[in-house]
Design an enzyme around this catalytic site. Structure first.
Site, mmCIF file in Angstrom:
data_model
loop_
_atom_site.group_PDB
_atom_site.id
_atom_site.type_symbol
_atom_site.label_atom_id
_atom_site.label_comp_id
_atom_site.label_asym_id
_atom_site.label_seq_id
_atom_site.Cartn_x
_atom_site.Cartn_y
_atom_site.Cartn_z
ATOM 1 N N ASP A 94 0.853 -1.197 0.000
ATOM 2 C CA ASP A 94 0.000 0.000 0.000
ATOM 3 C C ASP A 94 0.889 1.248 0.000
ATOM 4 O O ASP A 94 0.885 2.030 0.940
ATOM 5 C CB ASP A 94 -0.886 -0.075 1.259
ATOM 6 N N LYS A 96 0.956 3.906 -2.100
ATOM 7 C CA LYS A 96 0.312 5.182 -2.470
ATOM 8 C C LYS A 96 1.303 6.138 -3.146
ATOM 9 O O LYS A 96 1.545 7.250 -2.683
ATOM 10 C CB LYS A 96 -0.321 5.858 -1.254
ATOM 11 N N ASP A 99 4.144 10.845 -6.848
ATOM 12 C CA ASP A 99 5.128 11.834 -7.312
ATOM 13 C C ASP A 99 5.138 11.915 -8.844
ATOM 14 O O ASP A 99 4.350 11.250 -9.518
ATOM 15 C CB ASP A 99 6.514 11.447 -6.763
HETATM 16 P P1 BMP Z 1 -7.632 -0.380 9.696
HETATM 17 O O1 BMP Z 1 -8.604 -1.471 9.209
HETATM 18 O O2 BMP Z 1 -6.789 -0.819 10.832
HETATM 19 O O3 BMP Z 1 -8.326 0.939 9.920
HETATM 20 O O4 BMP Z 1 -6.573 -0.157 8.510
HETATM 21 C C1 BMP Z 1 -6.939 0.287 7.244
HETATM 22 C C2 BMP Z 1 -5.766 0.208 6.285
HETATM 23 O O5 BMP Z 1 -6.210 0.617 4.992
HETATM 24 C C3 BMP Z 1 -4.574 1.092 6.618
HETATM 25 O O6 BMP Z 1 -3.412 0.393 6.231
HETATM 26 C C4 BMP Z 1 -4.728 2.313 5.737
HETATM 27 O O7 BMP Z 1 -3.475 2.843 5.332
HETATM 28 C C5 BMP Z 1 -5.462 1.752 4.529
HETATM 29 N N1 BMP Z 1 -6.380 2.702 3.871
HETATM 30 C C6 BMP Z 1 -7.490 3.233 4.525
HETATM 31 O O8 BMP Z 1 -7.736 2.936 5.695
HETATM 32 N N2 BMP Z 1 -8.327 4.064 3.831
HETATM 33 C C7 BMP Z 1 -8.117 4.422 2.529
HETATM 34 O O9 BMP Z 1 -8.921 5.137 1.948
HETATM 35 C C8 BMP Z 1 -6.989 3.887 1.871
HETATM 36 C C9 BMP Z 1 -6.132 3.023 2.552
HETATM 37 O O10 BMP Z 1 -5.104 2.504 1.922
#
Ligand code: BMP
Length: 286
Positions: A94, A96, A99
């Site tokens: 992930d 993202k 650049d």
């Molecule tokens: P969690 O289920 O613990 O909230 O984690 C969500 C994961 O998804 C994190 O790694 C975050 O970087 C990623 N993420 C997100 O939560 N929302 C987005 O819109 C895009 C993401 O990559």
């Protein structure tokens, strides 16, 4: 939402993609009966590997943020790949990327992490414009990799909405060989078609939608994250893959293997039943 797409199984939808990573992901989902991606946002190698070993049997995809690992060594990647073979899951870094094209290609292929060499799937923001896609493709396509564009985000106040989301989808449409889908909160077929665009997508346009922001019993965290349930995400919003992090591995620095594995199984089951319900619903409509 297109009943034509949503009435088809993940396995059948693999035929809609030429991209190797997209095909492999859909076939893995079908084989493992799992639309669960586990996001493993922990900061120490052993904890990272222990969580992955516990959830691996239930996941089609493991999502990493490799740059948060404090004791990273290249051998961690070999161990991650061994777990990917052992449990039959794919790997999504992930990263993202956001650049200019030249920098993004270097970030993707070089440095300590050499992401392109091991991550089957990665993602990019569209904020820098469309050139990020051919730039990343110049590294990833020959390795059989796939790219997801961030069309929407789960966090409160996200600016990735409206015309930004539409422009992102149009960029993706121009690079169907490498862009396999979106990080988004709903289906994206048909989005952005009203604006001037040279590309007329086929009637059965199919993009994968991978969706973060899921927990079964919690609606958010204290830093703007917003959660929905697998039923809301897969059945009601038509998304394909549920991305679950803390809902599975919790907050502790140490893993409780039993509880982590059983939560992964619970989310796998919830995601898969929502998908089966969706198949039934749209099969009767198509
Ligand atoms: P969690 O289920 O613990 O909230 O984690 C969500 C994961 O998804 C994190 O790694 C975050 O970087 C990623 N993420 C997100 O939560 N929302 C987005 O819109 C895009 C993401 O990559």
């Amino acid at each position: 939402m297109s009943a034509k797409i949503l009435s088809q199984t993940y396995g059948k939808r693999a035929e809609h993609f030429d991209n190797v990573a997209a095909k492999d992901l859909l076939l893995t989902m079908e084989r493992k009966k799992s639309n669960l991606c586990v996001s493993v946002d922990v900061t120490h190698s052993q904890h990272f590997l222990d969580v992955i070993d516990a959830v691996g049997p239930y996941a089609c995809l493991i999502k990493t943020h490799i740059d948060i690992i404090e004791d990273f060594e290249p051998s961690l990647i070999t161990r991650l790949q061994d777990l990917s073979t052992k449990h039959d899951f794919m790997i999504f870094e992930d990263r993202k990327f956001a650049d200019i094209g030249n920098t993004a290609t270097l970030q993707y292929s070089k440095g300590v992490h050499k992401i392109a060499s091991w991550a089957h799937v990665t993602n990019a923001h569209s904020v820098a414009g469309p050139w990020i896609i051919p730039a990343l493709a110049s590294v990833g396509l020959q390795l059989g990799r796939g790219l997801l564009m961030l069309a929407e985000m789960s966090s409160k106040g996200s600016l990735a909405t409206g015309s930004y989301t539409e422009a992102t989808v149009r960029m993706a449409r121009e690079h169907r060989d490498f862009v396999i889908g979106f990080i988004a909160q709903r289906r994206m077929e048909g989005v952005g078609l009203n604006a001037s665009s040279d590309i007329v997508p086929p009637e059965d346009e199919d993009f994968l939608v991978l969706t973060p922001g899921l927990q079964l019993d919690v609606t958010g965290d204290h830093l703007g994250q917003q959660y929905r349930t697998p039923k809301e995400v897969v059945l009601e919003a038509g998304c394909d893959v549920i991305i679950v992090g803390r809902g599975i591995y919790g907050k502790s620095e140490h893993i409780d293997v039993q509880s982590t594995a059983s939560l992964a199984e619970k989310y796998r089951e919830a995601g898969w039943s929502a998908y089966e319900e969706r198949l039934k619903k749209y099969s009767s409509e198509s």
